[in-house]
Design a protein around this motif. Structure first.
Motif, PDB file in Angstrom:
ATOM      1  N   GLU A   1       0.614  -1.230  -0.008  1.00  0.00           N
ATOM      2  CA  GLU A   1      -0.015   0.158  -0.093  1.00  0.00           C
ATOM      3  C   GLU A   1       0.968   1.198   0.046  1.00  0.00           C
ATOM      4  OE1 GLU A   1      -2.951   0.106   3.073  1.00  0.00           O
ATOM      5  OE2 GLU A   1      -3.645  -1.763   2.479  1.00  0.00           O
ATOM      6  N   TYR A   2       1.780   1.277   0.883  1.00  0.00           N
ATOM      7  CA  TYR A   2       2.822   2.468   0.656  1.00  0.00           C
ATOM      8  C   TYR A   2       3.529   2.582  -0.235  1.00  0.00           C
ATOM      9  CZ  TYR A   2       6.318   5.762   2.373  1.00  0.00           C
ATOM     10  OH  TYR A   2       7.246   6.620   2.695  1.00  0.00           O
ATOM     11  N   ARG A   3       3.891   1.499  -1.034  1.00  0.00           N
ATOM     12  CA  ARG A   3       4.701   1.610  -2.344  1.00  0.00           C
ATOM     13  C   ARG A   3       3.842   2.154  -3.487  1.00  0.00           C
ATOM     14  NH1 ARG A   3       5.119  -0.616  -7.225  1.00  0.00           N
ATOM     15  NH2 ARG A   3       3.500  -1.968  -6.684  1.00  0.00           N
ATOM     16  N   VAL A   4       2.436   1.800  -3.338  1.00  0.00           N
ATOM     17  CA  VAL A   4       1.533   2.080  -4.649  1.00  0.00           C
ATOM     18  C   VAL A   4       1.301   3.518  -4.244  1.00  0.00           C
ATOM     19  CG1 VAL A   4      -0.747   1.964  -5.246  1.00  0.00           C
ATOM     20  CG2 VAL A   4       0.661  -0.266  -4.963  1.00  0.00           C
ATOM     21  N   ASN A   5       1.332   3.938  -3.062  1.00  0.00           N
ATOM     22  CA  ASN A   5       0.891   5.418  -2.824  1.00  0.00           C
ATOM     23  C   ASN A   5       1.890   6.498  -2.865  1.00  0.00           C
ATOM     24  OD1 ASN A   5      -1.797   5.067  -2.457  1.00  0.00           O
ATOM     25  ND2 ASN A   5      -1.618   4.153  -0.397  1.00  0.00           N
ATOM     26  N   ASN A   6       3.339   6.056  -2.405  1.00  0.00           N
ATOM     27  CA  ASN A   6       4.441   6.835  -2.606  1.00  0.00           C
ATOM     28  C   ASN A   6       5.410   6.612  -3.265  1.00  0.00           C
ATOM     29  OD1 ASN A   6       3.413   8.340  -0.121  1.00  0.00           O
ATOM     30  ND2 ASN A   6       3.242   6.331   0.525  1.00  0.00           N
ATOM     31  N   PHE A   7       5.748   5.365  -3.770  1.00  0.00           N
ATOM     32  CA  PHE A   7       6.856   4.780  -5.049  1.00  0.00           C
ATOM     33  C   PHE A   7       6.288   4.523  -6.211  1.00  0.00           C
ATOM     34  CE2 PHE A   7       8.813   5.199  -0.939  1.00  0.00           C
ATOM     35  CZ  PHE A   7      10.253   5.255  -0.868  1.00  0.00           C
ATOM     36  N   THR A   8       5.518   5.254  -6.875  1.00  0.00           N
ATOM     37  CA  THR A   8       5.019   4.770  -7.934  1.00  0.00           C
ATOM     38  C   THR A   8       5.752   4.654  -9.303  1.00  0.00           C
ATOM     39  OG1 THR A   8       3.883   6.879  -8.375  1.00  0.00           O
ATOM     40  CG2 THR A   8       2.492   5.544  -7.488  1.00  0.00           C
ATOM     41  N   ASP A   9       7.005   5.643  -9.242  1.00  0.00           N
ATOM     42  CA  ASP A   9       7.965   5.783 -10.166  1.00  0.00           C
ATOM     43  C   ASP A   9       8.943   4.721  -9.952  1.00  0.00           C
ATOM     44  OD1 ASP A   9       6.244   7.741 -11.459  1.00  0.00           O
ATOM     45  OD2 ASP A   9       7.450   9.245 -10.530  1.00  0.00           O
ATOM     46  N   GLU A  10       9.113   4.026  -9.055  1.00  0.00           N
ATOM     47  CA  GLU A  10      10.014   3.079  -8.538  1.00  0.00           C
ATOM     48  C   GLU A  10       9.510   1.618  -8.974  1.00  0.00           C
ATOM     49  OE1 GLU A  10      12.914   2.730  -5.143  1.00  0.00           O
ATOM     50  OE2 GLU A  10      12.360   4.794  -5.048  1.00  0.00           O
ATOM     51  N   ILE A  11      10.374   0.648  -9.422  1.00  0.00           N
ATOM     52  CA  ILE A  11      10.176  -0.641  -9.737  1.00  0.00           C
ATOM     53  C   ILE A  11       9.760  -1.198  -8.228  1.00  0.00           C
ATOM     54  CG2 ILE A  11      10.966  -0.596 -12.028  1.00  0.00           C
ATOM     55  CD1 ILE A  11      13.460  -2.252 -10.943  1.00  0.00           C
ATOM     56  N   PRO A  12       9.094  -2.278  -8.162  1.00  0.00           N
ATOM     57  CA  PRO A  12       8.840  -3.012  -6.784  1.00  0.00           C
ATOM     58  C   PRO A  12      10.280  -3.525  -6.334  1.00  0.00           C
ATOM     59  CG  PRO A  12       7.128  -3.560  -8.401  1.00  0.00           C
ATOM     60  CD  PRO A  12       8.043  -2.861  -9.047  1.00  0.00           C
ATOM     61  N   SER A  13      11.151  -4.174  -7.056  1.00  0.00           N
ATOM     62  CA  SER A  13      12.318  -4.621  -6.495  1.00  0.00           C
ATOM     63  C   SER A  13      13.025  -3.312  -6.036  1.00  0.00           C
ATOM     64  CB  SER A  13      13.132  -5.252  -7.550  1.00  0.00           C
ATOM     65  OG  SER A  13      13.473  -4.492  -8.601  1.00  0.00           O
ATOM     66  N   ARG A  14      13.291  -2.303  -6.458  1.00  0.00           N
ATOM     67  CA  ARG A  14      14.264  -0.921  -6.013  1.00  0.00           C
ATOM     68  C   ARG A  14      13.298  -0.752  -4.562  1.00  0.00           C
ATOM     69  NH1 ARG A  14      18.476  -0.360  -4.989  1.00  0.00           N
ATOM     70  NH2 ARG A  14      18.359   1.259  -3.677  1.00  0.00           N
ATOM     71  N   PHE A  15      11.979  -0.487  -4.587  1.00  0.00           N
ATOM     72  CA  PHE A  15      11.495  -0.384  -3.395  1.00  0.00           C
ATOM     73  C   PHE A  15      11.593  -1.289  -2.142  1.00  0.00           C
ATOM     74  CE2 PHE A  15       7.909  -1.005  -0.541  1.00  0.00           C
ATOM     75  CZ  PHE A  15       7.731   0.314   0.071  1.00  0.00           C
ATOM     76  N   LYS A  16      11.684  -2.483  -2.515  1.00  0.00           N
ATOM     77  CA  LYS A  16      12.039  -3.421  -1.567  1.00  0.00           C
ATOM     78  C   LYS A  16      13.714  -3.447  -1.093  1.00  0.00           C
ATOM     79  CE  LYS A  16       8.940  -7.394  -3.196  1.00  0.00           C
ATOM     80  NZ  LYS A  16       9.171  -8.668  -3.682  1.00  0.00           N
ATOM     81  N   LYS A  17      14.274  -3.295  -1.859  1.00  0.00           N
ATOM     82  CA  LYS A  17      15.683  -2.856  -1.440  1.00  0.00           C
ATOM     83  C   LYS A  17      15.678  -1.694  -0.279  1.00  0.00           C
ATOM     84  CE  LYS A  17      18.048  -5.228  -5.189  1.00  0.00           C
ATOM     85  NZ  LYS A  17      18.558  -5.006  -6.396  1.00  0.00           N
ATOM     86  N   THR A  18      15.150  -0.620  -0.911  1.00  0.00           N
ATOM     87  CA  THR A  18      14.994   0.621   0.011  1.00  0.00           C
ATOM     88  C   THR A  18      14.471   0.771   1.440  1.00  0.00           C
ATOM     89  OG1 THR A  18      14.663   2.200  -2.067  1.00  0.00           O
ATOM     90  CG2 THR A  18      14.076   2.977   0.070  1.00  0.00           C
ATOM     91  N   VAL A  19      13.250  -0.489   1.324  1.00  0.00           N
ATOM     92  CA  VAL A  19      12.666  -0.587   2.848  1.00  0.00           C
ATOM     93  C   VAL A  19      13.692  -1.609   3.507  1.00  0.00           C
ATOM     94  CG1 VAL A  19      10.676  -2.410   3.564  1.00  0.00           C
ATOM     95  CG2 VAL A  19      10.126  -0.326   1.734  1.00  0.00           C
ATOM     96  N   ALA A  20      14.130  -2.513   2.813  1.00  0.00           N
ATOM     97  CA  ALA A  20      15.026  -3.278   3.616  1.00  0.00           C
ATOM     98  C   ALA A  20      16.221  -2.685   4.155  1.00  0.00           C
ATOM     99  CB  ALA A  20      15.663  -4.467   2.788  1.00  0.00           C
ATOM    100  N   TYR A  21      16.742  -1.913   3.495  1.00  0.00           N
ATOM    101  CA  TYR A  21      18.167  -1.097   4.237  1.00  0.00           C
ATOM    102  C   TYR A  21      17.516   0.041   5.213  1.00  0.00           C
ATOM    103  CZ  TYR A  21      21.183  -3.163   1.147  1.00  0.00           C
ATOM    104  OH  TYR A  21      22.318  -4.316   0.642  1.00  0.00           O
ATOM    105  N   ALA A  22      16.268   0.513   5.176  1.00  0.00           N
ATOM    106  CA  ALA A  22      15.722   1.256   5.854  1.00  0.00           C
ATOM    107  C   ALA A  22      15.485   0.667   7.382  1.00  0.00           C
ATOM    108  CB  ALA A  22      14.560   1.919   5.471  1.00  0.00           C
ATOM    109  N   ALA A  23      15.237  -0.713   7.251  1.00  0.00           N
ATOM    110  CA  ALA A  23      14.866  -1.445   8.461  1.00  0.00           C
ATOM    111  C   ALA A  23      16.007  -2.181   9.149  1.00  0.00           C
ATOM    112  CB  ALA A  23      13.611  -2.741   8.336  1.00  0.00           C
ATOM    113  N   LYS A  24      17.062  -2.251   8.245  1.00  0.00           N
ATOM    114  CA  LYS A  24      18.341  -3.117   8.626  1.00  0.00           C
ATOM    115  C   LYS A  24      18.885  -2.418   9.733  1.00  0.00           C
ATOM    116  CE  LYS A  24      22.600  -2.312   6.157  1.00  0.00           C
ATOM    117  NZ  LYS A  24      23.441  -2.354   7.169  1.00  0.00           N
TER     118      LYS A  24
END
Length: 136
Positions: free
Chosen positions: A61-84
């Motif tokens: 939901e967050y990706r669809v609303n806030n990261f529409t220009d980014e591919i899902p795999s890039r979003f996942k990496k961004t999220v993972a590094y934010a939680a790391k």
């Protein structure tokens, strides 16, 4: 008798429709790899599966609303590094909770659910970064 004032649209209904549409989109595009197969040594409990799916839904939901220009795999990496964890390449419950606070979703997943994810997916409540990328 009509009073002449306009009624406001039901915003809850619209939000619920939006969540349902996002969930349906996730289900249609969900990877065929089962979460259970990610960690071959053990299977997840019903609570573990539910918690992981809830985390996926919140992040999608967050990706669809806030990261529409980014591919899902890039979003996942961004999220993972934010939680790391800053000292090593693992995700700890505090990192997931920090991520959820930062995206305004800390009220959507409980601390117990986060701990369930970490204990069932990880080892000693530490989830290897590559495993976290697979489950989200």
């Amino acid at each position: 008798a009509k009073t002449g004032h306009k009624t406001q649209p039901n915003t809850f209904h619209k939000a619920n429709q939006s969540t349902t549409m996002i969930f349906n989109q996730i289900v249609r595009h969900a990877p065929t790899t089962s979460i259970v197969r990610i960690n071959q040594s053990r299977t997840l409990t019903t609570q573990g599966l539910a918690a992981v799916e809830k985390l996926r839904l919140v992040l999608e939901e967050y990706r669809v609303n806030n990261f529409t220009d980014e591919i899902p795999s890039r979003f996942k990496k961004t999220v993972a590094y934010a939680a790391k964890d800053t000292r090593q390449d693992v995700i700890v419950p505090e990192g997931i909770e920090r991520l959820l606070r930062n995206i305004g979703a800390s009220d959507r997943i409980s601390k117990d659910e986060v701990n369930t994810i970490a204990s069932e997916i990880g080892s000693g409540k530490q989830i290897p970064l590559h495993t976290f990328l697979q489950i989200i």
